[in-house]
Design an enzyme around this catalytic site. Sequence first.
Site, PDB file in Angstrom:
ATOM      1  N   GLU A 229      30.189  29.921  22.172  1.00 35.18           N
ATOM      2  CA  GLU A 229      29.951  29.897  23.606  1.00 35.18           C
ATOM      3  C   GLU A 229      28.477  30.189  23.862  1.00 35.18           C
ATOM      4  O   GLU A 229      27.854  30.949  23.125  1.00 35.18           O
ATOM      5  CB  GLU A 229      30.820  30.931  24.324  1.00 35.18           C
ATOM      6  CG  GLU A 229      32.314  30.740  24.155  1.00 35.18           C
ATOM      7  CD  GLU A 229      32.853  29.516  24.869  1.00 35.18           C
ATOM      8  OE1 GLU A 229      32.120  28.941  25.702  1.00 35.18           O
ATOM      9  OE2 GLU A 229      33.996  29.115  24.598  1.00 35.18           O
ATOM     10  N   ASP A 254      48.540  17.300  28.657  1.00 36.53           N
ATOM     11  CA  ASP A 254      48.082  18.549  29.262  1.00 36.53           C
ATOM     12  C   ASP A 254      46.652  18.401  29.792  1.00 36.53           C
ATOM     13  O   ASP A 254      46.325  18.938  30.860  1.00 36.53           O
ATOM     14  CB  ASP A 254      48.148  19.677  28.232  1.00 36.53           C
ATOM     15  CG  ASP A 254      47.908  21.046  28.855  1.00 36.53           C
ATOM     16  OD1 ASP A 254      48.524  21.332  29.904  1.00 36.53           O
ATOM     17  OD2 ASP A 254      47.113  21.821  28.304  1.00 36.53           O
TER      18      ASP A 254
END
Length: 307
Positions: A229, A254
């Site tokens: 991240e 999804d």
Amino acid sequence: MISQTDLSNTAAYDVKGMDGLRQSAKSRDPAALKEAATQFEAMFINMMMKSMRDATPQDGVLDSQQSKMYTSMLDQQTSQNLAKRGTGLADVLMRQLSNTTQFSAEDAAASPRASSMASALAAFRQQQAAATGSTESTGAADGKSLSDKANASQAPHVRAFQEKLGVHAEEASRATGIPAKFMLGQAALETGWGKREIISRDGSSSHNLFGIKASADWKGKVVDAVTTEYVNGKAQRKVEKFRAYDSYADSFKDYAQLITTNKRYEKVLANAGDASSFAHGLQKAGYATDPNYAAKLTKIIKGSLVG
């Protein structure tokens, strides 16, 4: 003997039903060929309905991404019902097939160049496009799926990835309106062309192709994985919980639900007609923290994939 699969009484988006059709078509049974031709007719009708929807203003107070998704599903089922009654296209395809005996219905769907059925379908679609002046292109607009379009000019790993997941990307495209090629490119970026899939502790695949994390409201299976991240522009390694699925098809479904129901991605859907706008829209909406995410995704979509 393989039993005949009748999709006329099932959902048009039932992937298992389509798998059953392919299996029954292997028997070379004329009834199975007829059913395959009917499904091609349903696809063609659905394409025309989609073109009409796109040409109709959809900015009313009751219109939303959710309503568009359910409208798309309704159109698919309506197409299925109309094809069952017959518009004549399936009969034309069957007459074309009657001129050759060396190909089964599955061969016809998988090998358009050698298939009279696919050639006839492509001709009908070209006539429809000319009549409407439409330049819209979907994963199967010319009678070929994304997996069919994978060719020898691609790197082997790219071709294998597209052939493996193309059908699932096309299914998600019909539900979201996002070109299948765009979603396939994002799956490639997130998984390193399938080489860096999120793996469970027992070594099995999570089938998570889009790096979707397991938020507090997620009720399905989860898997812990190390991820990178970017915080204030600096890369940091973290352990996060990610969603896990039973299949790649479930992963695409999804993803489609996330993109169409989460308001933060409304502008992404509105700009889904252009690869660069789509990629930059995802990054701006906060899909990923990598500052180069949009550039990487655009490069994959435009430079590696066909469709």
